[in-house]
Scaffold this active site. Structure first.
Site, short mmCIF file in Angstrom:
data_model
loop_
_atom_site.label_atom_id
_atom_site.label_comp_id
_atom_site.label_asym_id
_atom_site.label_seq_id
_atom_site.Cartn_x
_atom_site.Cartn_y
_atom_site.Cartn_z
NE ARG A 291 44.95 32.91 51.01
CZ ARG A 291 44.03 33.28 51.94
NH1 ARG A 291 43.69 32.44 52.89
NH2 ARG A 291 43.47 34.47 51.86
CG HIS B 104 48.48 35.71 53.19
ND1 HIS B 104 47.21 35.93 53.65
CD2 HIS B 104 48.37 35.65 51.84
CE1 HIS B 104 46.36 36.01 52.62
NE2 HIS B 104 47.05 35.82 51.51
C1 HEM Z 1 47.44 37.97 43.28
C2 HEM Z 1 46.78 38.27 44.34
C3 HEM Z 1 46.05 37.27 45.19
C4 HEM Z 1 44.81 37.42 45.71
C5 HEM Z 1 43.90 38.63 45.55
C6 HEM Z 1 44.48 36.19 46.41
C7 HEM Z 1 43.30 35.98 47.09
C8 HEM Z 1 42.92 34.77 47.64
C9 HEM Z 1 41.65 34.52 48.27
C10 HEM Z 1 40.53 35.54 48.46
C11 HEM Z 1 41.63 33.21 48.65
C12 HEM Z 1 40.50 32.49 49.39
C13 HEM Z 1 40.64 32.72 50.89
C14 HEM Z 1 39.45 32.29 51.70
O1 HEM Z 1 38.43 31.88 51.14
O2 HEM Z 1 39.51 32.34 52.94
C15 HEM Z 1 42.89 32.64 48.27
C16 HEM Z 1 43.26 31.33 48.48
C17 HEM Z 1 44.50 30.81 48.17
N1 HEM Z 1 45.58 31.52 47.69
FE1 HEM Z 1 45.55 33.40 46.97
N2 HEM Z 1 45.54 35.33 46.31
C18 HEM Z 1 46.51 35.94 45.58
C19 HEM Z 1 47.76 35.40 45.29
C20 HEM Z 1 48.22 34.19 45.74
C21 HEM Z 1 49.60 33.73 45.65
C22 HEM Z 1 50.75 34.56 45.09
C23 HEM Z 1 49.63 32.47 46.18
C24 HEM Z 1 50.80 31.52 46.34
C25 HEM Z 1 51.85 31.51 45.58
C26 HEM Z 1 48.29 32.15 46.60
C27 HEM Z 1 47.90 30.95 47.14
C28 HEM Z 1 46.62 30.65 47.55
C29 HEM Z 1 46.20 29.30 47.92
C30 HEM Z 1 47.05 28.06 47.85
C31 HEM Z 1 44.86 29.41 48.34
C32 HEM Z 1 43.97 28.29 48.89
C33 HEM Z 1 44.23 28.16 50.38
C34 HEM Z 1 43.42 27.07 51.07
O3 HEM Z 1 42.62 26.37 50.44
O4 HEM Z 1 43.60 26.95 52.31
N3 HEM Z 1 47.47 33.22 46.35
N4 HEM Z 1 43.67 33.62 47.66
#
Ligand code: HEM
Ligand SMILES: *[C@@H]1O[C@H](CO)[C@@H](O)[C@H](O)[C@H]1NC(C)=O
Ligand SMILES: *[C@@H]1O[C@H](CO)[C@@H](O)[C@H](O)[C@H]1NC(C)=O
Length: 322
Positions: free
Chosen positions: A61, A65
């Site tokens: 992530r 970002h």
């Molecule tokens: C399509 C739009 C996307 C939205 C709206 C989104 C939103 C989010 C949100 C709200 C979280 C939880 C954050 C938290 O609770 O603090 C999250 C976690 C995560 N996102 Fe996304 N995301 C998107 C796309 C992606 C993409 C493109 C990737 C990587 C290729 C990604 C990888 C991750 C990962 C791996 C986590 C877990 C991180 C952790 O546990 O530390 N996301 N995302």
């Protein structure tokens, strides 16, 4: 006449290299200048994941970002200064992005094995994401290298350019298009949610909304973890297997068990293009692994700084001193 021709040729080259900056990145960029860079990063990513399996998700992530805010330039790693409020406290990142200290550890180890400041922070983030995916069961891919590090970061750009989990499909598609990525890329890259967790504050609104399409049994199981108020920070995994790169994420979407509103938007059961892609990847894990790897390369190539743009930061948190 000859001078004009030379001038035109030079200008064409300049324009081409500006338009295709990513073409300057190469997989073997450090093979002469620091042959042990990649093995060092891999070792330390592996150690970090052994210590805490979730760190793999967090590093993936972090790269996403970084890339979505003015390209993959390490800008997310810059601490605030008196003159600059960077990306770390932007809404999508504050108390949410993790792994900064792992990147610091890797950077100082790499500076040691390279006998100097050779590998950019932006490249370290890109390689750490790949190594995390591989450590957790994904397919490997060559990360193209040679990115340089930004000397500025912007909280406003981070607030504006990163998609949020309350978006509907058209907003998600247009956000990805603004980064040169298609609906197909959106569906494949969202497969990143095969790893990791979300805090309650990002999905609470779905649980207490009668008109939401969330599977009722799944919703009931979430109610305890995420009450109508309080426990904002409580974690729930984004799919059933948060430390394995697999297609459970897509299977979940087809069962109305997406944790985030934005995830469920990719599968609404109406037979649209996104639905078809979710079904395709849900049923074909080998295609997911392959296409996810290719999409990560594509995301990693977003507007890199190359040549004499930016710098190689000595410390990923601060711009080099003059
Ligand atoms: C399509 C739009 C996307 C939205 C709206 C989104 C939103 C989010 C949100 C709200 C979280 C939880 C954050 C938290 O609770 O603090 C999250 C976690 C995560 N996102 Fe996304 N995301 C998107 C796309 C992606 C993409 C493109 C990737 C990587 C290729 C990604 C990888 C991750 C990962 C791996 C986590 C877990 C991180 C952790 O546990 O530390 N996301 N995302
Ligand atoms: C970031 O989080 C901290 C700690 O929760 C909070 O005090 C601060 O106000 C937040 N910053 C922004 C810009 O929202
Ligand atoms: C409840 O869900 C509906 C349908 O998805 C949505 O239009 C509405 O904005 C949601 N309300 C809240 C408070 O989240």
């Amino acid at each position: 006449m000859a001078t004009v021709l030379v001038y035109l040729t030079v200008m064409a080259a300049v324009v081409a290299s500006a338009a295709f900056g990513a073409a300057e990145l190469t997989a073997d960029y450090y093979s002469e200048t620091c042959p042990h860079a990649l093995s060092t990063i891999k070792l330390l990513v592996g150690a970090a994941i052994l210590r805490e399996p979730r760190m793999g998700a967090s590093l993936v992530r972090l790269h996403f970002h970084d890339c979505f805010v003015n390209g993959c330039d390490g800008s997310i790693l810059l601490d605030d200064t008196d003159d600059m409020i960077g990306e770390k406290t932007a809404k999508p990142n504050n108390n949410s992005i993790r792994g900064y200290d792992v990147i610091d550890t890797i950077k100082s180890a790499v500076n040691t094995v390279c006998l100097g400041n050779v590998v950019s922070c932006a490249d370290i983030v890109a390689v750490a994401a790949r190594d995390s995916i591989v450590a957790l069961g994904g397919t490997s891919y060559d990360v193209l290298l040679g990115r340089r590090d930004a000397t500025t970061a912007s909280i406003d750009d981070a607030n504006n350019d990163i998609p949020n989990p309350f978006m509907d499909l058209p907003a998600l598609v247009s956000n990805f298009e603004s980064h040169g990525l298609s609906l197909h890329d959106l569906v494949v890259l969202s497969g990143g949610h095969t790893l990791g967790y979300s805090r309650c504050l990002f999905f609470r609104s779905r649980l207490y909304n009668e008109t939401d399409t969330l599977d009722p049994a799944y919703a009931a199981s979430l109610d305890e973890r995420c009450p109508p108020s309080g426990d904002d920070e409580a974690l729930t995994s984004l799919d059933d297997t948060p430390t394995t790169v697999d297609t459970d994420y897509y299977q979940g979407l087809m069962q109305g068990r997406a944790l985030l509103h934005s995830d469920q938007q990719l599968y609404q059961g109406g037979g649209g293009d996104a639905d078809a892609l979710v079904k395709y990847y849900g049923e074909k894990p080998s295609k997911f692994w392959e296409d996810f790897a290719a999409a990560m390369v594509k995301m990693g190539n977003l507007s890199p700084l190359t040549g004499d743009e930016g710098e190689i930061r000595e410390n990923c948190r601060v711009v080099n001193q003059e």
